[in-house]
Scaffold this motif. Structure first.
Motif, PDB file in Angstrom:
ATOM      1  N   LEU A 188       0.761  -0.903   0.163  1.00 59.44           N
ATOM      2  CA  LEU A 188       0.223   0.055  -0.396  1.00 59.44           C
ATOM      3  C   LEU A 188       0.802   1.562   0.206  1.00 59.44           C
ATOM      4  O   LEU A 188       0.432   2.032  -0.744  1.00 59.44           O
ATOM      5  CB  LEU A 188      -0.765  -0.160   1.433  1.00 59.44           C
ATOM      6  CG  LEU A 188      -2.025  -1.138   0.988  1.00 59.44           C
ATOM      7  CD1 LEU A 188      -2.748  -1.162   2.249  1.00 59.44           C
ATOM      8  CD2 LEU A 188      -3.038  -1.187  -0.252  1.00 59.44           C
ATOM      9  N   GLU A 189       1.665   1.036   0.868  1.00 59.33           N
ATOM     10  CA  GLU A 189       2.789   2.248   0.878  1.00 59.33           C
ATOM     11  C   GLU A 189       3.678   2.431  -0.564  1.00 59.33           C
ATOM     12  O   GLU A 189       3.593   4.079  -1.023  1.00 59.33           O
ATOM     13  CB  GLU A 189       3.850   1.991   1.939  1.00 59.33           C
ATOM     14  CG  GLU A 189       3.309   2.270   2.697  1.00 59.33           C
ATOM     15  CD  GLU A 189       4.766   1.688   4.084  1.00 59.33           C
ATOM     16  OE1 GLU A 189       5.824   1.246   3.980  1.00 59.33           O
ATOM     17  OE2 GLU A 189       4.773   2.145   5.273  1.00 59.33           O
ATOM     18  N   SER A 190       3.880   0.977  -1.306  1.00 56.92           N
ATOM     19  CA  SER A 190       4.517   1.317  -2.562  1.00 56.92           C
ATOM     20  C   SER A 190       3.428   2.631  -3.360  1.00 56.92           C
ATOM     21  O   SER A 190       3.553   2.890  -4.259  1.00 56.92           O
ATOM     22  CB  SER A 190       5.200  -0.173  -3.204  1.00 56.92           C
ATOM     23  OG  SER A 190       6.133  -0.156  -2.492  1.00 56.92           O
ATOM     24  N   LEU A 191       2.315   1.175  -3.354  1.00 56.86           N
ATOM     25  CA  LEU A 191       1.130   1.901  -4.408  1.00 56.86           C
ATOM     26  C   LEU A 191       0.643   3.599  -4.954  1.00 56.86           C
ATOM     27  O   LEU A 191       0.750   3.882  -5.601  1.00 56.86           O
ATOM     28  CB  LEU A 191      -0.383   1.387  -3.646  1.00 56.86           C
ATOM     29  CG  LEU A 191      -1.396   1.477  -5.219  1.00 56.86           C
ATOM     30  CD1 LEU A 191      -1.170   1.469  -6.651  1.00 56.86           C
ATOM     31  CD2 LEU A 191      -2.431   0.812  -4.687  1.00 56.86           C
ATOM     32  N   LEU A 192       0.633   3.979  -3.314  1.00 53.57           N
ATOM     33  CA  LEU A 192       0.313   5.059  -2.853  1.00 53.57           C
ATOM     34  C   LEU A 192       1.514   6.303  -2.756  1.00 53.57           C
ATOM     35  O   LEU A 192       1.626   7.387  -4.031  1.00 53.57           O
ATOM     36  CB  LEU A 192      -0.276   5.539  -1.488  1.00 53.57           C
ATOM     37  CG  LEU A 192      -1.638   5.146  -0.782  1.00 53.57           C
ATOM     38  CD1 LEU A 192      -1.761   4.784   0.785  1.00 53.57           C
ATOM     39  CD2 LEU A 192      -2.759   5.435  -1.843  1.00 53.57           C
ATOM     40  N   SER A 193       2.726   5.655  -2.879  1.00 55.94           N
ATOM     41  CA  SER A 193       4.143   6.712  -2.795  1.00 55.94           C
ATOM     42  C   SER A 193       4.160   7.159  -4.686  1.00 55.94           C
ATOM     43  O   SER A 193       4.240   7.872  -5.755  1.00 55.94           O
ATOM     44  CB  SER A 193       4.835   5.822  -2.823  1.00 55.94           C
ATOM     45  OG  SER A 193       6.574   6.760  -3.150  1.00 55.94           O
ATOM     46  N   ALA A 194       3.528   5.603  -5.296  1.00 52.30           N
ATOM     47  CA  ALA A 194       4.048   5.861  -7.023  1.00 52.30           C
ATOM     48  C   ALA A 194       1.982   6.788  -8.069  1.00 52.30           C
ATOM     49  O   ALA A 194       2.994   7.901  -8.428  1.00 52.30           O
ATOM     50  CB  ALA A 194       3.417   4.258  -7.127  1.00 52.30           C
ATOM     51  N   VAL A 195       1.132   6.624  -6.735  1.00 52.70           N
ATOM     52  CA  VAL A 195       0.495   7.851  -7.454  1.00 52.70           C
ATOM     53  C   VAL A 195       0.956   9.033  -7.283  1.00 52.70           C
ATOM     54  O   VAL A 195       0.931   9.575  -8.114  1.00 52.70           O
ATOM     55  CB  VAL A 195      -0.873   6.919  -6.136  1.00 52.70           C
ATOM     56  CG1 VAL A 195      -2.034   8.600  -6.688  1.00 52.70           C
ATOM     57  CG2 VAL A 195      -1.908   6.029  -7.237  1.00 52.70           C
ATOM     58  N   VAL A 196       1.187   9.355  -5.709  1.00 49.59           N
ATOM     59  CA  VAL A 196       1.906  10.368  -5.094  1.00 49.59           C
ATOM     60  C   VAL A 196       2.701  10.861  -6.817  1.00 49.59           C
ATOM     61  O   VAL A 196       3.212  12.130  -7.236  1.00 49.59           O
ATOM     62  CB  VAL A 196       2.376  10.656  -4.398  1.00 49.59           C
ATOM     63  CG1 VAL A 196       3.191  12.262  -4.159  1.00 49.59           C
ATOM     64  CG2 VAL A 196       1.612  10.869  -3.290  1.00 49.59           C
ATOM     65  N   ASN A 197       3.713   9.938  -6.463  1.00 51.94           N
ATOM     66  CA  ASN A 197       4.454  10.518  -8.199  1.00 51.94           C
ATOM     67  C   ASN A 197       4.422  10.543  -9.290  1.00 51.94           C
ATOM     68  O   ASN A 197       4.640  11.858  -9.991  1.00 51.94           O
ATOM     69  CB  ASN A 197       5.965   9.398  -7.994  1.00 51.94           C
ATOM     70  CG  ASN A 197       6.698   9.489  -6.437  1.00 51.94           C
ATOM     71  OD1 ASN A 197       6.924  10.477  -6.232  1.00 51.94           O
ATOM     72  ND2 ASN A 197       7.432   8.583  -6.315  1.00 51.94           N
ATOM     73  N   ASP A 198       3.243  10.114  -9.993  1.00 49.42           N
ATOM     74  CA  ASP A 198       2.357   9.870 -10.815  1.00 49.42           C
ATOM     75  C   ASP A 198       1.794  11.865 -11.202  1.00 49.42           C
ATOM     76  O   ASP A 198       2.244  12.007 -12.353  1.00 49.42           O
ATOM     77  CB  ASP A 198       1.657   8.878 -10.987  1.00 49.42           C
ATOM     78  CG  ASP A 198       2.705   7.639 -11.493  1.00 49.42           C
ATOM     79  OD1 ASP A 198       3.662   7.245 -11.759  1.00 49.42           O
ATOM     80  OD2 ASP A 198       1.839   6.614 -11.391  1.00 49.42           O
ATOM     81  N   VAL A 199       0.891  11.922 -10.897  1.00 51.36           N
ATOM     82  CA  VAL A 199       0.114  12.906 -10.347  1.00 51.36           C
ATOM     83  C   VAL A 199       1.216  14.129 -10.610  1.00 51.36           C
ATOM     84  O   VAL A 199       0.375  15.108 -11.139  1.00 51.36           O
ATOM     85  CB  VAL A 199      -0.666  13.159  -9.247  1.00 51.36           C
ATOM     86  CG1 VAL A 199      -1.935  11.857  -9.547  1.00 51.36           C
ATOM     87  CG2 VAL A 199      -0.304  12.988  -7.663  1.00 51.36           C
ATOM     88  N   LEU A 200       2.380  14.747  -9.903  1.00 59.46           N
ATOM     89  CA  LEU A 200       2.970  15.214  -9.252  1.00 59.46           C
ATOM     90  C   LEU A 200       3.773  15.151 -11.134  1.00 59.46           C
ATOM     91  O   LEU A 200       4.466  16.289 -10.838  1.00 59.46           O
ATOM     92  CB  LEU A 200       3.956  15.186  -8.484  1.00 59.46           C
ATOM     93  CG  LEU A 200       2.542  15.482  -6.773  1.00 59.46           C
ATOM     94  CD1 LEU A 200       3.952  15.379  -5.609  1.00 59.46           C
ATOM     95  CD2 LEU A 200       1.946  16.384  -7.552  1.00 59.46           C
ATOM     96  N   HIS A 201       3.828  14.297 -11.181  1.00 61.30           N
ATOM     97  CA  HIS A 201       4.792  14.373 -13.001  1.00 61.30           C
ATOM     98  C   HIS A 201       4.889  14.661 -14.050  1.00 61.30           C
ATOM     99  O   HIS A 201       3.476  15.465 -14.077  1.00 61.30           O
ATOM    100  CB  HIS A 201       5.190  12.949 -13.116  1.00 61.30           C
ATOM    101  CG  HIS A 201       6.779  12.644 -13.938  1.00 61.30           C
ATOM    102  ND1 HIS A 201       6.662  12.896 -15.677  1.00 61.30           N
ATOM    103  CD2 HIS A 201       7.883  12.488 -13.553  1.00 61.30           C
ATOM    104  CE1 HIS A 201       7.880  12.339 -15.828  1.00 61.30           C
ATOM    105  NE2 HIS A 201       8.390  12.445 -14.857  1.00 61.30           N
ATOM    106  N   GLU A 202       5.385  15.857 -14.354  1.00 59.74           N
ATOM    107  CA  GLU A 202       5.179  16.697 -15.428  1.00 59.74           C
ATOM    108  C   GLU A 202       4.822  16.286 -16.961  1.00 59.74           C
ATOM    109  O   GLU A 202       3.985  16.139 -17.784  1.00 59.74           O
ATOM    110  CB  GLU A 202       6.107  17.492 -15.763  1.00 59.74           C
ATOM    111  CG  GLU A 202       7.249  16.709 -16.631  1.00 59.74           C
ATOM    112  CD  GLU A 202       8.675  17.419 -16.582  1.00 59.74           C
ATOM    113  OE1 GLU A 202       9.660  17.670 -17.305  1.00 59.74           O
ATOM    114  OE2 GLU A 202       9.317  18.641 -15.416  1.00 59.74           O
ATOM    115  N   SER A 203       4.548  14.550 -17.011  1.00 58.96           N
ATOM    116  CA  SER A 203       3.936  13.904 -18.354  1.00 58.96           C
ATOM    117  C   SER A 203       2.678  13.686 -18.013  1.00 58.96           C
ATOM    118  O   SER A 203       1.723  13.273 -19.012  1.00 58.96           O
ATOM    119  CB  SER A 203       5.086  12.917 -18.548  1.00 58.96           C
ATOM    120  OG  SER A 203       4.324  11.950 -17.066  1.00 58.96           O
ATOM    121  N   CYS A 204       2.288  14.007 -17.332  1.00 58.23           N
ATOM    122  CA  CYS A 204       0.941  14.152 -16.617  1.00 58.23           C
ATOM    123  C   CYS A 204       0.019  15.469 -16.985  1.00 58.23           C
ATOM    124  O   CYS A 204       0.098  15.938 -15.430  1.00 58.23           O
ATOM    125  CB  CYS A 204       0.131  13.515 -14.904  1.00 58.23           C
ATOM    126  SG  CYS A 204       0.551  11.753 -14.379  1.00 58.23           S
TER     127      CYS A 204
END
Length: 192
Positions: A83-99
């Motif tokens: 769950l920590e990895s999943l939420l961390s991946a989501v945070v990184n995804d939503v803050l990445h400039e490619s989104c």
């Protein structure tokens, strides 16, 4: 029959970004011609129409995104670390400039699914795959004693699905890392 002069997957990836940036309704056929680098007749020949191209682009996006989520959950050494990895991946995804603006799937759910049965079924089916993977992980976590057996594993799975979706909606207009990390930390406290 003439062979295609382009890589279909490459075209679908470009289409994802065009639809993601502009939204389905605001994307014109001219936007697609310009952004994809192929002519109108090639688009219609290969995909049928704008809607069918959108469906194929969304299918590709969902299959890759869902595979990533399920891999994170299934390959984690523990429920909490998964769950920590999943939420961390989501945070990184939503803050990445490619989104460009949030999440393509979530944007499609919000903009199109209510009026389009094909898109509604497509995103709903994908949502269920993620929910099922989380549900299984929570059941396993209960069996391993990682979480209290009195908690409903399906309700927890739905809560985490909703949390991830909510974060992706906020990403359309919020970019503060602390905001998303606070949500993640609070979500993880539910299983503590």
């Amino acid at each position: 029959m003439r062979s295609k002069d382009f890589d279909e997957e490459e075209i679908l990836r470009k289409a994802i970004h065009i639809f993601w940036e502009k939204g389905y309704n605001a994307t014109s056929i001219h936007d697609l011609i310009d952004g994809l680098g192929i002519g109108r007749s090639s688009i219609y020949h290969a995909f049928g129409d704008k809607h069918k191209l959108f469906v194929k682009a969304l299918e590709l996006y969902q299959s890759e995104g869902t595979a990533k989520i399920i891999s994170i959950i299934d390959n984690a050494p523990s429920l909490k670390s998964g769950l920590e990895s999943l939420l961390s991946a989501v945070v990184n995804d939503v803050l990445h400039e490619s989104c460009p603006k949030g999440c393509f799937k979530v944007n499609s759910e919000v903009e199109v699914a209510a009026q389009d049965e094909i898109i509604r079924k497509l995103v709903y089916g994908d949502d269920l795959l993620i929910e099922d993977a989380l549900h299984s992980a929570f059941k396993k976590g209960q069996q391993n004693g990682e979480i209290n057996s009195s908690k409903d594993p399906l309700a927890l799975a739905r809560f985490f699905c909703n949390t991830v979706t909510g974060m992706r909606v906020y990403a359309k207009f919020r970019i503060e890392r602390q905001f998303f990390e606070d949500i993640s930390k609070t979500a993880l406290s539910v299983i503590a």
